[in-house]
Design a protein around this motif. Structure first.
Motif, PDB file in Angstrom:
ATOM      1  N   TYR A 108       0.841  -1.208   0.000  1.00 30.53           N
ATOM      2  CA  TYR A 108       0.000   0.000   0.000  1.00 30.53           C
ATOM      3  C   TYR A 108       0.877   1.261   0.000  1.00 30.53           C
ATOM      4  CZ  TYR A 108      -2.803   3.826   1.676  1.00 30.53           C
ATOM      5  OH  TYR A 108      -3.378   5.054   1.797  1.00 30.53           O
ATOM      6  N   ARG A 109       1.874   1.254   0.875  1.00 32.52           N
ATOM      7  CA  ARG A 109       2.769   2.421   0.965  1.00 32.52           C
ATOM      8  C   ARG A 109       3.423   2.700  -0.391  1.00 32.52           C
ATOM      9  NH1 ARG A 109       7.899   3.900   1.481  1.00 32.52           N
ATOM     10  NH2 ARG A 109       8.759   1.816   1.215  1.00 32.52           N
ATOM     11  N   ARG A 110       3.881   1.655  -1.027  1.00 39.10           N
ATOM     12  CA  ARG A 110       4.583   1.840  -2.298  1.00 39.10           C
ATOM     13  C   ARG A 110       3.624   2.263  -3.403  1.00 39.10           C
ATOM     14  NH1 ARG A 110       9.361  -1.106  -2.459  1.00 39.10           N
ATOM     15  NH2 ARG A 110       9.528  -0.310  -4.571  1.00 39.10           N
ATOM     16  N   LEU A 111       2.435   1.666  -3.418  1.00 41.98           N
ATOM     17  CA  LEU A 111       1.459   2.043  -4.455  1.00 41.98           C
ATOM     18  C   LEU A 111       1.056   3.507  -4.303  1.00 41.98           C
ATOM     19  CD1 LEU A 111      -0.910  -1.061  -4.517  1.00 41.98           C
ATOM     20  CD2 LEU A 111       0.432  -0.215  -6.449  1.00 41.98           C
ATOM     21  N   SER A 112       0.981   3.975  -3.049  1.00 42.33           N
ATOM     22  CA  SER A 112       0.526   5.340  -2.798  1.00 42.33           C
ATOM     23  C   SER A 112       1.670   6.349  -2.766  1.00 42.33           C
ATOM     24  CB  SER A 112      -0.210   5.414  -1.460  1.00 42.33           C
ATOM     25  OG  SER A 112      -1.028   4.324  -1.277  1.00 42.33           O
ATOM     26  N   LEU A 114       4.026   6.765  -0.581  1.00 40.10           N
ATOM     27  CA  LEU A 114       4.181   7.403   0.734  1.00 40.10           C
ATOM     28  C   LEU A 114       5.546   7.050   1.321  1.00 40.10           C
ATOM     29  CD1 LEU A 114       0.699   6.423   2.212  1.00 40.10           C
ATOM     30  CD2 LEU A 114       1.381   8.679   1.336  1.00 40.10           C
ATOM     31  N   LYS A 115       6.091   8.024   2.104  1.00 44.08           N
ATOM     32  CA  LYS A 115       7.368   7.727   2.774  1.00 44.08           C
ATOM     33  C   LYS A 115       7.145   6.700   3.870  1.00 44.08           C
ATOM     34  CE  LYS A 115      10.852  11.140   2.064  1.00 44.08           C
ATOM     35  NZ  LYS A 115      10.289  12.301   1.357  1.00 44.08           N
ATOM     36  N   SER A 116       6.048   6.917   4.606  1.00 42.97           N
ATOM     37  CA  SER A 116       5.689   5.936   5.637  1.00 42.97           C
ATOM     38  C   SER A 116       4.176   5.987   5.805  1.00 42.97           C
ATOM     39  CB  SER A 116       6.387   6.271   6.954  1.00 42.97           C
ATOM     40  OG  SER A 116       5.882   7.506   7.437  1.00 42.97           O
ATOM     41  N   THR A 117       3.643   5.004   6.508  1.00 48.78           N
ATOM     42  CA  THR A 117       2.196   5.022   6.747  1.00 48.78           C
ATOM     43  C   THR A 117       1.899   4.412   8.113  1.00 48.78           C
ATOM     44  OG1 THR A 117       0.071   4.166   6.045  1.00 48.78           O
ATOM     45  CG2 THR A 117       1.953   2.860   5.420  1.00 48.78           C
ATOM     46  N   LYS A 118       0.855   4.943   8.742  1.00 50.22           N
ATOM     47  CA  LYS A 118       0.486   4.390  10.055  1.00 50.22           C
ATOM     48  C   LYS A 118      -0.618   3.341   9.897  1.00 50.22           C
ATOM     49  CE  LYS A 118       2.019   7.708  13.409  1.00 50.22           C
ATOM     50  NZ  LYS A 118       2.509   8.907  12.713  1.00 50.22           N
ATOM     51  N   LYS A 119      -1.046   3.122   8.664  1.00 49.17           N
ATOM     52  CA  LYS A 119      -2.145   2.167   8.432  1.00 49.17           C
ATOM     53  C   LYS A 119      -1.721   0.756   8.842  1.00 49.17           C
ATOM     54  CE  LYS A 119      -4.780   4.940   5.587  1.00 49.17           C
ATOM     55  NZ  LYS A 119      -4.626   6.146   6.425  1.00 49.17           N
ATOM     56  N   GLY A 120      -2.693   0.015   9.329  1.00 49.46           N
ATOM     57  CA  GLY A 120      -2.424  -1.381   9.693  1.00 49.46           C
ATOM     58  C   GLY A 120      -2.601  -2.284   8.486  1.00 49.46           C
ATOM     59  N   ALA A 121      -2.399  -3.586   8.722  1.00 41.07           N
ATOM     60  CA  ALA A 121      -2.435  -4.525   7.603  1.00 41.07           C
ATOM     61  C   ALA A 121      -3.816  -4.596   6.950  1.00 41.07           C
ATOM     62  CB  ALA A 121      -2.007  -5.899   8.075  1.00 41.07           C
ATOM     63  N   SER A 122      -4.882  -4.732   7.777  1.00 42.09           N
ATOM     64  CA  SER A 122      -6.192  -4.932   7.149  1.00 42.09           C
ATOM     65  C   SER A 122      -6.675  -3.660   6.463  1.00 42.09           C
ATOM     66  CB  SER A 122      -7.212  -5.462   8.148  1.00 42.09           C
ATOM     67  OG  SER A 122      -7.165  -4.689   9.309  1.00 42.09           O
ATOM     68  N   GLU A 123      -6.373  -2.502   7.055  1.00 40.94           N
ATOM     69  CA  GLU A 123      -6.767  -1.241   6.415  1.00 40.94           C
ATOM     70  C   GLU A 123      -6.010  -1.080   5.083  1.00 40.94           C
ATOM     71  OE1 GLU A 123      -7.284   3.474   7.550  1.00 40.94           O
ATOM     72  OE2 GLU A 123      -6.253   2.132   8.958  1.00 40.94           O
ATOM     73  N   SER A 124      -4.740  -1.420   5.108  1.00 36.77           N
ATOM     74  CA  SER A 124      -3.943  -1.323   3.868  1.00 36.77           C
ATOM     75  C   SER A 124      -4.540  -2.201   2.783  1.00 36.77           C
ATOM     76  CB  SER A 124      -2.502  -1.756   4.114  1.00 36.77           C
ATOM     77  OG  SER A 124      -1.889  -0.900   5.025  1.00 36.77           O
ATOM     78  N   LEU A 127      -7.639  -0.663   1.370  1.00 35.18           N
ATOM     79  CA  LEU A 127      -7.330   0.473   0.494  1.00 35.18           C
ATOM     80  C   LEU A 127      -6.751   0.018  -0.845  1.00 35.18           C
ATOM     81  CD1 LEU A 127      -5.929   2.886   3.199  1.00 35.18           C
ATOM     82  CD2 LEU A 127      -7.932   3.300   1.755  1.00 35.18           C
ATOM     83  N   ILE A 128      -5.907  -0.988  -0.784  1.00 31.58           N
ATOM     84  CA  ILE A 128      -5.339  -1.512  -2.044  1.00 31.58           C
ATOM     85  C   ILE A 128      -6.484  -1.990  -2.939  1.00 31.58           C
ATOM     86  CG2 ILE A 128      -3.947  -3.353  -3.091  1.00 31.58           C
ATOM     87  CD1 ILE A 128      -2.236  -3.373  -0.511  1.00 31.58           C
ATOM     88  N   GLU A 129      -7.406  -2.729  -2.321  1.00 30.82           N
ATOM     89  CA  GLU A 129      -8.462  -3.342  -3.117  1.00 30.82           C
ATOM     90  C   GLU A 129      -9.570  -2.364  -3.512  1.00 30.82           C
ATOM     91  OE1 GLU A 129      -9.562  -7.011  -1.212  1.00 30.82           O
ATOM     92  OE2 GLU A 129      -7.678  -7.951  -1.828  1.00 30.82           O
ATOM     93  N   SER A 130      -9.655  -1.233  -2.787  1.00 36.25           N
ATOM     94  CA  SER A 130     -10.674  -0.269  -3.233  1.00 36.25           C
ATOM     95  C   SER A 130     -10.082   0.795  -4.158  1.00 36.25           C
ATOM     96  CB  SER A 130     -11.386   0.368  -2.036  1.00 36.25           C
ATOM     97  OG  SER A 130     -10.420   0.985  -1.216  1.00 36.25           O
ATOM     98  N   ASN A 131      -8.810   1.123  -3.972  1.00 31.67           N
ATOM     99  CA  ASN A 131      -8.231   2.211  -4.777  1.00 31.67           C
ATOM    100  C   ASN A 131      -7.432   1.752  -5.991  1.00 31.67           C
ATOM    101  OD1 ASN A 131      -9.248   3.777  -2.816  1.00 31.67           O
ATOM    102  ND2 ASN A 131      -7.286   4.420  -1.940  1.00 31.67           N
TER     103      ASN A 131
END
Ligand SMILES: Nc1ncnc2c1ncn2[C@@H]1O[C@H](COP(=O)(O)OP(=O)(O)O)[C@@H](O)[C@H]1O
Ligand SMILES: [Mg+2]
Length: 437
Positions: A108-112, A114-124, A127-131
């Motif tokens: 998720y971080r790489r697709l978006s 981002l330098k870093s992300t606080k998102k957890g595994a399930s949220e990531s 987001l991957i699957e919706s965006n």
């Protein structure tokens, strides 16, 4: 000499390799776009990417082979050579994660971007699957289609995927579903070492209608190892400043590289061992250089000096190469030689012939029997002895209908033979003859 040896060492070390993509220091002076010894796989992967890109859909592929067969190198080199305006690569080594589900966060971080992300595994994952990789609500949405065409294709490399297959297969299957989504321009590669594991996972994919291709990387054969050596030597010459073709030939005495390659290939060695052999050569050469230097000689050298080799002078001689080869391979070859029955051992001594086949070898063996007053075996026992030598990995024989027509190749050297039997009383007269040749 030291500068040359340093450069050889550097170019045959694993640190200087063209490894993962993100390594920006890798402003490779390498002009070759393909990987030596892996042209076929490189092209197949290229074709696979082109095909998937043209179809504007995602796709996935397994790459499989034992460690050190160039899987990571081939795929990462290829992805580096893809046009940046059309593709973006995300390289993930599955072994780098303490928890497998953290792979989602990283993707998720790489697709978006981002330098870093606080998102957890399930949220990531959500987001991957919706965006990024989702199914359309309505089929044939022209606007979406057009948008999709403009997007870059994502190349996702999941390296060392064995651990996912084995322990976290739900994560693996989930990721492999992404390329099948409507919006997806994802080309997914799973790199694994264990073919058995890969094959175990295929039926499960087949059940959900995914027929995943597997591209195999076999251990390098002799000619490929030689090609890799030549490729590295080219880099050494470039860096050291040897431009003259004739001078390049003086780095390694003729036949030395062939001998190392043959030995490595017959042992189905990991290519990293090939580099170990060369680095060991460098160490021995350096020790030799120090030993031979006169006390008054300064070991300091002009950083721009390029050694001008005399005719018949080589940096790495056959003698040095033999020493290293026996260090690396001796134990197995020598043990195998010693474990053979005595007549088979005598055959080993009889095999240094210009034309080596069943007939010439039998004749030579009979001669050797007479030297040490042995009664020779008949042809059928002789043939069985050859079989046991072959099964011990000391000779190889091509297939030919007629036994007499089979060409025999030796997988040991004179040095190894004399090393194995240096204390033998029975073979003493033959050993003397061998050493004087
Ligand atoms: N064809 C090749 N040419 C040059 N170096 C190679 C080649 N194949 C492998 N290597 C080097 O050997 C090491 C192991 O290769 P790697 O691609 O990591 O193997 P694998 O992923 O199959 O385990 C790396 O340092 C790599 O650069
Ligand atoms: Mg690898």
């Amino acid at each position: 000499m030291q500068r040359l040896l340093d450069i050889v060492n550097k170019n045959f070390s694993l640190q200087t390799d063209l490894s993962p993509i993100d390594n920006k220091n890798n402003s490779e002076e390498d002009d070759d776009s393909e990987v030596p010894g892996r042209k076929t796989q490189y092209r197949k992967l290229g074709t696979f990417i082109n095909k998937a890109t043209k179809s504007c859909k995602g796709d996935s592929l397994y790459i499989c082979g034992t460690p050190g067969t160039g899987k990571t190198l081939t795929l990462t080199t290829l992805s580096k050579n893809l046009p940046k305006n059309k593709y973006r690569t995300i390289y993930i080594n599955c072994m780098d994660f303490s928890q497998a589900s953290k792979i989602y966060i990283e993707i998720y971080r790489r697709l978006s971007n981002l330098k870093s992300t606080k998102k957890g595994a399930s949220e990531s994952l959500e987001l991957i699957e919706s965006n990024f990789f989702y199914d359309y609500e309505t089929d044939g949405d022209q606007e979406l289609e057009n948008l999709k065409k403009k997007e870059k294709t994502v190349i996702l490399i999941l390296d060392e995927v064995d651990v996912l297959i084995e322990k976290f297969s739900s994560i693996l299957y989930r990721i492999f579903e992404w390329p099948t989504r409507d919006s997806s321009k994802l080309i997914l590669f799973g790199i694994a070492n264990d073919l058995g594991l890969v094959e175990k996972s295929l039926p499960r994919f087949a059940k959900i209608g995914m027929d995943i291709e597997v591209l195999h990387f076999e251990p390098y054969v002799e000619s490929q190892i030689l090609e890799i050596f030549q490729h590295r030597i080219k880099r050494v010459c470039k860096e050291y400043g040897i431009e003259n073709e004739e001078q390049k030939q003086h780095l390694f005495e003729p036949e030395t590289l062939e001998m190392i390659s043959k030995r490595l290939a017959s042992n189905r060695c990991d290519i990293r061992k090939a580099f170990d052999v060369i680095r060991r050569l460098v160490t021995l050469k350096f020790e030799q250089h120090i030993e031979n230097a006169d006390c008054n000689d300064s070991l300091e050298e002009d950083p721009n000096e390029v050694i001008d080799f005399e005719p018949n002078q080589y940096c790495f001689t056959m003698e040095l190469v033999n020493e290293v080869i026996s260090e690396f391979f001796e134990s197995k070859v020598v043990t195998n030689m010693k474990s053979l029955p005595i007549h088979a051992q005598l055959i080993l001594f009889s095999s240094f012939l210009t034309i080596l086949n069943f007939e010439t070898l039998y004749k030579s063996y009979k001669n050797h029997c007479s030297i040490i007053s042995f009664t020779p075996m008949g042809k059928s026992d002789f043939s069985l002895s050859i079989d046991s030598i072959v099964s011990n990995g000391l000779m190889s024989m091509n297939q030919h209908k007629l036994e007499s027509g089979r060409v025999i190749r030796l997988l040991y050297s004179k040095e190894e033979l004399s090393m194995a039997f240096k204390d033998s009383i029975i073979f003493e007269p033959i050993l003397q003859e061998l050493n004087s040749q």
